[in-house]
Design a protein around this motif. Structure first.
Motif, PDB file in Angstrom:
ATOM      1  N   GLY A   1     -24.403 -13.042 -10.964  1.00  0.00           N
ATOM      2  CA  GLY A   1     -23.232 -13.528 -10.251  1.00  0.00           C
ATOM      3  C   GLY A   1     -22.143 -12.489 -10.038  1.00  0.00           C
ATOM      4  N   VAL A   2     -22.537 -11.235  -9.803  1.00  0.00           N
ATOM      5  CA  VAL A   2     -21.542 -10.182  -9.573  1.00  0.00           C
ATOM      6  C   VAL A   2     -21.429  -9.894  -8.080  1.00  0.00           C
ATOM      7  CG1 VAL A   2     -21.858  -9.127 -11.831  1.00  0.00           C
ATOM      8  CG2 VAL A   2     -23.233  -8.326  -9.939  1.00  0.00           C
ATOM      9  N   GLY A   3     -20.319  -9.303  -7.684  1.00  0.00           N
ATOM     10  CA  GLY A   3     -20.090  -8.951  -6.287  1.00  0.00           C
ATOM     11  C   GLY A   3     -21.015  -7.836  -5.838  1.00  0.00           C
ATOM     12  N   LYS A   4     -21.117  -7.679  -4.530  1.00  0.00           N
ATOM     13  CA  LYS A   4     -22.026  -6.699  -3.954  1.00  0.00           C
ATOM     14  C   LYS A   4     -21.702  -5.282  -4.418  1.00  0.00           C
ATOM     15  CE  LYS A   4     -23.951  -5.128   0.408  1.00  0.00           C
ATOM     16  NZ  LYS A   4     -24.015  -5.322   1.845  1.00  0.00           N
ATOM     17  N   GLU A   5     -20.440  -4.919  -4.391  1.00  0.00           N
ATOM     18  CA  GLU A   5     -20.037  -3.566  -4.770  1.00  0.00           C
ATOM     19  C   GLU A   5     -20.390  -3.274  -6.227  1.00  0.00           C
ATOM     20  OE1 GLU A   5     -15.842  -1.313  -5.244  1.00  0.00           O
ATOM     21  OE2 GLU A   5     -16.181  -2.251  -3.290  1.00  0.00           O
ATOM     22  N   GLU A   6     -20.077  -4.217  -7.108  1.00  0.00           N
ATOM     23  CA  GLU A   6     -20.387  -4.026  -8.533  1.00  0.00           C
ATOM     24  C   GLU A   6     -21.893  -3.980  -8.763  1.00  0.00           C
ATOM     25  OE1 GLU A   6     -19.560  -5.996 -12.934  1.00  0.00           O
ATOM     26  OE2 GLU A   6     -18.694  -6.949 -11.169  1.00  0.00           O
ATOM     27  N   ALA A   7     -22.638  -4.846  -8.066  1.00  0.00           N
ATOM     28  CA  ALA A   7     -24.095  -4.866  -8.208  1.00  0.00           C
ATOM     29  C   ALA A   7     -24.701  -3.535  -7.776  1.00  0.00           C
ATOM     30  CB  ALA A   7     -24.680  -6.014  -7.394  1.00  0.00           C
ATOM     31  N   GLU A   8     -24.231  -2.985  -6.657  1.00  0.00           N
ATOM     32  CA  GLU A   8     -24.725  -1.691  -6.177  1.00  0.00           C
ATOM     33  C   GLU A   8     -24.395  -0.584  -7.179  1.00  0.00           C
ATOM     34  OE1 GLU A   8     -26.584  -0.886  -3.595  1.00  0.00           O
ATOM     35  OE2 GLU A   8     -26.658  -2.869  -2.666  1.00  0.00           O
ATOM     36  N   LYS A   9     -23.223  -0.652  -7.761  1.00  0.00           N
ATOM     37  CA  LYS A   9     -22.790   0.344  -8.744  1.00  0.00           C
ATOM     38  C   LYS A   9     -23.684   0.303  -9.991  1.00  0.00           C
ATOM     39  CE  LYS A   9     -18.425   1.771 -10.860  1.00  0.00           C
ATOM     40  NZ  LYS A   9     -17.025   1.386 -11.069  1.00  0.00           N
ATOM     41  N   ILE A  10     -23.969  -0.909 -10.474  1.00  0.00           N
ATOM     42  CA  ILE A  10     -24.829  -1.077 -11.645  1.00  0.00           C
ATOM     43  C   ILE A  10     -26.245  -0.589 -11.326  1.00  0.00           C
ATOM     44  CG2 ILE A  10     -25.910  -2.783 -13.167  1.00  0.00           C
ATOM     45  CD1 ILE A  10     -23.303  -4.459 -12.822  1.00  0.00           C
ATOM     46  N   LYS A  11     -26.741  -0.965 -10.161  1.00  0.00           N
ATOM     47  CA  LYS A  11     -28.083  -0.556  -9.745  1.00  0.00           C
ATOM     48  C   LYS A  11     -28.190   0.962  -9.706  1.00  0.00           C
ATOM     49  CE  LYS A  11     -31.481  -0.905  -6.077  1.00  0.00           C
ATOM     50  NZ  LYS A  11     -31.821  -1.345  -4.747  1.00  0.00           N
ATOM     51  N   ALA A  12     -27.208   1.622  -9.116  1.00  0.00           N
ATOM     52  CA  ALA A  12     -27.221   3.082  -9.016  1.00  0.00           C
ATOM     53  C   ALA A  12     -27.206   3.730 -10.399  1.00  0.00           C
ATOM     54  CB  ALA A  12     -26.040   3.562  -8.181  1.00  0.00           C
ATOM     55  N   ALA A  13     -26.390   3.186 -11.298  1.00  0.00           N
ATOM     56  CA  ALA A  13     -26.290   3.749 -12.646  1.00  0.00           C
ATOM     57  C   ALA A  13     -27.610   3.617 -13.394  1.00  0.00           C
ATOM     58  CB  ALA A  13     -25.167   3.059 -13.418  1.00  0.00           C
ATOM     59  N   LEU A  14     -28.256   2.475 -13.284  1.00  0.00           N
ATOM     60  CA  LEU A  14     -29.529   2.280 -13.976  1.00  0.00           C
ATOM     61  C   LEU A  14     -30.655   3.102 -13.355  1.00  0.00           C
ATOM     62  CD1 LEU A  14     -29.288  -1.554 -14.671  1.00  0.00           C
ATOM     63  CD2 LEU A  14     -29.253   0.277 -16.368  1.00  0.00           C
ATOM     64  N   GLU A  15     -30.663   3.198 -12.033  1.00  0.00           N
ATOM     65  CA  GLU A  15     -31.689   4.000 -11.372  1.00  0.00           C
ATOM     66  C   GLU A  15     -31.508   5.478 -11.672  1.00  0.00           C
ATOM     67  OE1 GLU A  15     -31.484   2.714  -7.293  1.00  0.00           O
ATOM     68  OE2 GLU A  15     -33.003   1.165  -7.644  1.00  0.00           O
ATOM     69  N   LYS A  16     -30.283   5.902 -11.896  1.00  0.00           N
ATOM     70  CA  LYS A  16     -30.007   7.300 -12.220  1.00  0.00           C
ATOM     71  C   LYS A  16     -30.691   7.716 -13.526  1.00  0.00           C
ATOM     72  CE  LYS A  16     -26.185  10.547 -12.725  1.00  0.00           C
ATOM     73  NZ  LYS A  16     -24.737  10.699 -12.746  1.00  0.00           N
ATOM     74  N   VAL A  17     -30.832   6.770 -14.455  1.00  0.00           N
ATOM     75  CA  VAL A  17     -31.480   7.074 -15.733  1.00  0.00           C
ATOM     76  C   VAL A  17     -32.964   6.694 -15.713  1.00  0.00           C
ATOM     77  CG1 VAL A  17     -29.390   7.036 -17.125  1.00  0.00           C
ATOM     78  CG2 VAL A  17     -30.689   4.928 -16.802  1.00  0.00           C
ATOM     79  N   GLY A  18     -33.508   6.362 -14.548  1.00  0.00           N
ATOM     80  CA  GLY A  18     -34.939   6.165 -14.413  1.00  0.00           C
ATOM     81  C   GLY A  18     -35.431   4.728 -14.372  1.00  0.00           C
ATOM     82  N   ALA A  19     -34.545   3.759 -14.437  1.00  0.00           N
ATOM     83  CA  ALA A  19     -34.967   2.350 -14.415  1.00  0.00           C
ATOM     84  C   ALA A  19     -35.226   1.893 -12.976  1.00  0.00           C
ATOM     85  CB  ALA A  19     -33.886   1.477 -15.045  1.00  0.00           C
ATOM     86  N   LYS A  20     -35.998   0.844 -12.844  1.00  0.00           N
ATOM     87  CA  LYS A  20     -36.232   0.201 -11.547  1.00  0.00           C
ATOM     88  C   LYS A  20     -35.421  -1.090 -11.551  1.00  0.00           C
ATOM     89  CE  LYS A  20     -39.799   2.804 -10.110  1.00  0.00           C
ATOM     90  NZ  LYS A  20     -39.326   4.140 -10.063  1.00  0.00           N
ATOM     91  N   VAL A  21     -34.637  -1.303 -10.480  1.00  0.00           N
ATOM     92  CA  VAL A  21     -33.710  -2.421 -10.440  1.00  0.00           C
ATOM     93  C   VAL A  21     -33.799  -3.117  -9.084  1.00  0.00           C
ATOM     94  CG1 VAL A  21     -31.282  -3.087 -10.628  1.00  0.00           C
ATOM     95  CG2 VAL A  21     -32.150  -1.178 -11.967  1.00  0.00           C
ATOM     96  N   ASP A  22     -33.738  -4.453  -9.102  1.00  0.00           N
ATOM     97  CA  ASP A  22     -33.679  -5.258  -7.885  1.00  0.00           C
ATOM     98  C   ASP A  22     -32.386  -6.040  -7.866  1.00  0.00           C
ATOM     99  OD1 ASP A  22     -36.162  -4.537  -6.863  1.00  0.00           O
ATOM    100  OD2 ASP A  22     -37.202  -6.237  -7.769  1.00  0.00           O
TER     101      ASP A  22
END
Length: 123
Positions: free
Chosen positions: A100-121
């Motif tokens: 239930g997070v906003g688009k901007e926050e979701a994109e930010k979280i996704k980028a941070a996790l992908e930066k360390v090698g995780a796969k995120v949807d």
């Protein structure tokens, strides 16, 4: 009639990709769609209504990748969970990291996790 001939000449100069993009734009603008046989019909009223943009997203960790410890650290930063809770969340993938997070926050979280090698949807 000269204007119509000019339009025909301009359309004749389009590439196939440009013509397909033009068809898509006209479909959206005028609310029509192509049939497989090439005819056009009016779109149903429900389809012509503008689609609401999604405002809330769930960030789903689908795979942790090779850097499990870095992913756990990032999950702790994002969620505020303790070490054990973050580790359990990461090891239980696929799981929601935040919901239930906003688009901007979701994109930010996704980028941070992908930066360390995780796969995120985002859903």
């Amino acid at each position: 009639m000269a204007n119509l001939e000019k339009i025909v000449d301009e359309l004749s100069a389009l590439t196939v990709l440009e013509a397909a993009e033009l068809a898509k734009l006209l479909e959206e603008k005028w609310g029509v769609f192509r049939r497989r046989r090439g005819g056009a019909t009016a779109a149903p009223a429900a389809a012509a209504a503008p689609v609401e943009e999604q405002t809330e997203f769930n960030v789903i960790l689908t795979a942790i990748g090779d850097k499990k410890i870095e992913v756990i650290k990032e999950v702790r930063v994002v969620t505020g969970l303790g070490l054990k809770e973050a580790k359990d969340l990461v090891e239980g993938a696929p799981r929601a990291v935040k919901e239930g997070v906003g688009k901007e926050e979701a994109e930010k979280i996704k980028a941070a996790l992908e930066k360390v090698g995780a796969k995120v949807d985002l859903k």
